[in-house]
Design an enzyme around this catalytic site. Sequence first.
Site, PDB file in Angstrom:
ATOM      1  N   LYS A 189       0.834  -1.209   0.000  1.00  0.00           N
ATOM      2  CA  LYS A 189       0.000   0.000   0.000  1.00  0.00           C
ATOM      3  C   LYS A 189       0.868   1.258   0.000  1.00  0.00           C
ATOM      4  O   LYS A 189       0.526   2.270  -0.623  1.00  0.00           O
ATOM      5  CB  LYS A 189      -0.922  -0.005   1.220  1.00  0.00           C
ATOM      6  CG  LYS A 189      -1.827   1.231   1.345  1.00  0.00           C
ATOM      7  CD  LYS A 189      -2.704   1.437   0.114  1.00  0.00           C
ATOM      8  CE  LYS A 189      -3.897   2.341   0.362  1.00  0.00           C
ATOM      9  NZ  LYS A 189      -3.584   3.670   0.858  1.00  0.00           N
ATOM     10  N   GLU A 227       0.858   6.785  -6.679  1.00  0.00           N
ATOM     11  CA  GLU A 227      -0.235   7.764  -6.746  1.00  0.00           C
ATOM     12  C   GLU A 227       0.320   9.188  -6.719  1.00  0.00           C
ATOM     13  O   GLU A 227      -0.134  10.056  -7.478  1.00  0.00           O
ATOM     14  CB  GLU A 227      -1.180   7.529  -5.574  1.00  0.00           C
ATOM     15  CG  GLU A 227      -2.369   8.464  -5.498  1.00  0.00           C
ATOM     16  CD  GLU A 227      -3.196   8.197  -4.257  1.00  0.00           C
ATOM     17  OE1 GLU A 227      -3.388   9.150  -3.473  1.00  0.00           O
ATOM     18  OE2 GLU A 227      -3.614   7.042  -4.050  1.00  0.00           O
TER      19      GLU A 227
END
Length: 351
Positions: free
Chosen positions: A203, A210
């Site tokens: 993550k 991102e």
Amino acid sequence: MKVGMIGLGRMGEGMSRRLIAAGHEVHGYRNNYKKAEEQFEKGYISGCTASVESLVQVVHSSKGTLTQDDAKSPGVFMMVVPAETVEDTLNELLQFCVEGDIIIDHGNSNFKDSRRRAERLSKMGIQYIDCGTSGGVYGLERGYCLMVGGANSAVSTCRPIFDALAPGISAAPRTCDRDGYTLYPEEFGWIHAGAPGAGHFVKMVHNGIEYGIMQAYAEGFNILHEANAGSKYVKEGDAEVAPMDCPEDYCYDINVSKVAECWRRGSVVGSWLLDLTADVLRRDGELSNFAGGVSDSGEGRWTVHAAVDLGVPAPVISSALWSRFESRRLGAFAAKVLNGMRAMFGGHDVR
């Protein structure tokens, strides 16, 4: 499956509603009990308690209610709280947990902390799962992409939870080399990445990527936004600023909002992030409600740290992180130092 959820904000509420829709029983706790009662009345949770202790008792009971006769049975508890409050929340929860319980951390914790917590809890007979969760406020409808780390037995026990939360097989076309009959968890939108810590490690990198993608969009749209600078250019013979060679080259009054809308269809840069960008630009093409200071919640920094530790180049993610620092004027003093040096050695004006 009966679970206890600590944290019923936008993310937690959406996850609870998705679990209930799949037939699970979700008992919740949040600091604001009145708000929890409102969520219960709306059917967003199966029940609510006024304390963590009461939540654990309800989950441990066989009937989902507090009774004197129920024997304790192991329970599953989901923490959907900010990373900075995970440690305190966990310590409070552990006061009431029993051997065999499973605790899932859905926050953006540092993978090193998750590995440490799992080691600590294993000595108590309690299993700890780190579950990086992506989906935000849209997860209720779209599903949540889950990156899971933990022991095989704990992950297997909690698979019904992950299956319910994940987007599902229909969220994306199958890749071409997949066996036509065998379905894998990652095709439903969740992955058992490995041992404790692995989920939050994946993550972390997800969020680092991102950062890079968002920065690329932001820089590209900024270039488009300034494409009409030539029509406003006035040649002043200013020695402090490099002149624009040919102002006529940059006289395009481009509607950035319309470009974003166009790129959503058939373009190789199309994505959900672009969809969201097009939406916000359509509402206000100048983004006048935003000041431009961009926070970084930790994952970008941790990704860069990991890249340094591993000796892996990550210039795009690193640059995106530096840009967020600069957006908050954290480089202002460095700019002043430059001003000072240029003023001293060349008598240059201060801008």
